[in-house]
Scaffold this motif. Structure first.
Motif, PDB file in Angstrom:
ATOM      1  N   GLU A  50      43.521 -34.415  18.402  1.00 46.25           N
ATOM      2  CA  GLU A  50      44.322 -33.340  18.900  1.00 46.25           C
ATOM      3  C   GLU A  50      43.899 -32.060  18.510  1.00 46.25           C
ATOM      4  N   ARG A  51      43.593 -31.885  17.087  1.00 49.34           N
ATOM      5  CA  ARG A  51      43.013 -30.664  16.651  1.00 49.34           C
ATOM      6  C   ARG A  51      41.822 -30.425  17.548  1.00 49.34           C
ATOM      7  N   ASP A  52      40.824 -31.176  17.755  1.00 46.23           N
ATOM      8  CA  ASP A  52      39.705 -30.833  18.528  1.00 46.23           C
ATOM      9  C   ASP A  52      40.165 -30.257  19.925  1.00 46.23           C
ATOM     10  N   VAL A  53      41.124 -30.625  20.572  1.00 44.47           N
ATOM     11  CA  VAL A  53      41.495 -29.766  21.713  1.00 44.47           C
ATOM     12  C   VAL A  53      41.955 -28.413  21.371  1.00 44.47           C
ATOM     13  N   GLN A  54      42.734 -28.467  20.377  1.00 43.68           N
ATOM     14  CA  GLN A  54      43.401 -27.115  19.948  1.00 43.68           C
ATOM     15  C   GLN A  54      42.166 -25.965  19.612  1.00 43.68           C
ATOM     16  N   LEU A  55      41.425 -26.720  18.902  1.00 46.19           N
ATOM     17  CA  LEU A  55      39.930 -25.740  18.558  1.00 46.19           C
ATOM     18  C   LEU A  55      39.229 -25.374  19.755  1.00 46.19           C
ATOM     19  N   GLU A  56      38.925 -26.369  20.557  1.00 49.29           N
ATOM     20  CA  GLU A  56      38.453 -26.061  22.021  1.00 49.29           C
ATOM     21  C   GLU A  56      39.011 -24.808  22.609  1.00 49.29           C
ATOM     22  N   ASN A  57      40.245 -24.763  22.807  1.00 54.24           N
ATOM     23  CA  ASN A  57      40.774 -23.718  23.236  1.00 54.24           C
ATOM     24  C   ASN A  57      40.918 -22.431  22.830  1.00 54.24           C
ATOM     25  N   LEU A  58      40.716 -22.428  21.397  1.00 53.57           N
ATOM     26  CA  LEU A  58      40.750 -21.352  20.472  1.00 53.57           C
ATOM     27  C   LEU A  58      39.471 -20.613  20.337  1.00 53.57           C
ATOM     28  N   LEU A  59      38.498 -21.563  20.086  1.00 51.68           N
ATOM     29  CA  LEU A  59      37.048 -20.988  19.949  1.00 51.68           C
ATOM     30  C   LEU A  59      36.136 -20.548  21.100  1.00 51.68           C
ATOM     31  N   SER A  60      35.295 -19.879  20.759  1.00 47.57           N
ATOM     32  CA  SER A  60      34.202 -19.513  21.904  1.00 47.57           C
ATOM     33  C   SER A  60      33.237 -20.842  22.025  1.00 47.57           C
ATOM     34  N   THR A  61      32.800 -21.042  23.220  1.00 45.30           N
ATOM     35  CA  THR A  61      31.675 -22.100  23.383  1.00 45.30           C
ATOM     36  C   THR A  61      30.826 -22.269  22.061  1.00 45.30           C
ATOM     37  N   ALA A  62      30.177 -21.263  21.749  1.00 47.14           N
ATOM     38  CA  ALA A  62      29.419 -21.440  20.683  1.00 47.14           C
ATOM     39  C   ALA A  62      29.776 -21.745  19.360  1.00 47.14           C
ATOM     40  N   GLN A  63      31.019 -21.427  19.134  1.00 51.03           N
ATOM     41  CA  GLN A  63      31.795 -21.608  17.867  1.00 51.03           C
ATOM     42  C   GLN A  63      32.011 -22.939  17.918  1.00 51.03           C
ATOM     43  N   TYR A  64      32.719 -23.429  18.964  1.00 56.41           N
ATOM     44  CA  TYR A  64      33.099 -24.879  18.940  1.00 56.41           C
ATOM     45  C   TYR A  64      31.882 -25.759  18.965  1.00 56.41           C
ATOM     46  N   SER A  65      30.728 -25.381  19.576  1.00 55.91           N
ATOM     47  CA  SER A  65      29.543 -26.193  19.393  1.00 55.91           C
ATOM     48  C   SER A  65      29.056 -26.492  18.006  1.00 55.91           C
ATOM     49  N   GLN A  66      29.261 -25.248  17.095  1.00 57.07           N
ATOM     50  CA  GLN A  66      28.993 -25.087  15.929  1.00 57.07           C
ATOM     51  C   GLN A  66      29.884 -26.134  15.243  1.00 57.07           C
ATOM     52  N   TYR A  67      31.369 -25.820  15.321  1.00 61.05           N
ATOM     53  CA  TYR A  67      32.344 -26.986  14.765  1.00 61.05           C
ATOM     54  C   TYR A  67      31.979 -28.224  15.091  1.00 61.05           C
ATOM     55  N   TYR A  68      31.871 -28.482  16.375  1.00 58.93           N
ATOM     56  CA  TYR A  68      31.683 -29.963  16.605  1.00 58.93           C
ATOM     57  C   TYR A  68      30.639 -30.711  15.786  1.00 58.93           C
ATOM     58  N   SER A  69      29.334 -29.897  15.271  1.00 58.29           N
ATOM     59  CA  SER A  69      28.294 -30.717  14.722  1.00 58.29           C
ATOM     60  C   SER A  69      28.704 -30.812  13.422  1.00 58.29           C
TER      61      SER A  69
END
Length: 123
Positions: A50-69
């Protein structure tokens, strides 16, 4: 997380809100499923998704990619934080319980009964 992803003020505030809500959910699941580790794991994984979905909507694509790693590391931090908060809350709760009969006695006077007086109306 704020430094690693170079978040702006809005994102930082929202991330803190999301993380706090998720930590509270995890603490509730810890209390509810303390005797059932498999159910607890399933619930906590649901909170993380659920948090991943919220963060994906909040962060830029580059930020989310970095977060995901490095999200597994962050999720483990969240779990540790929730457990730490739960332990801390239980310590506070135990100090609020009266330790003996003297502690349990009232330290303020008992309320007095209200008295209603009748008055006559004068015209």
């Amino acid at each position: 997380m704020i430094r690693e992803l170079q978040l702006n003020n809005y994102q930082s505030r929202k991330i803190r809100e999301i993380n706090l809500k998720n930590a509270q959910k995890m603490m509730a699941f810890e209390a509810k499923h303390a005797n059932n580790p498999s159910e607890l794991e399933k619930c906590i994984n649901g909170v993380c998704k659920e948090r991943d979905v919220q963060l994906e909507n909040l962060l830029s694509t580059a930020q989310y990619s970095q977060y995901y790693s490095f999200r597994k590391t962050l999720n483990s931090y969240d779990r540790e934080y929730a457990m730490k908060q739960r332990r801390q809350d239980s310590k506070v709760a135990s100090t609020l319980v009266a330790q003996d009969k003297t502690d349990a006695k009232r330290s303020f006077p008992a309320p007095k009964a209200a008295v209603i007086k009748e008055t006559s109306l004068k015209n």
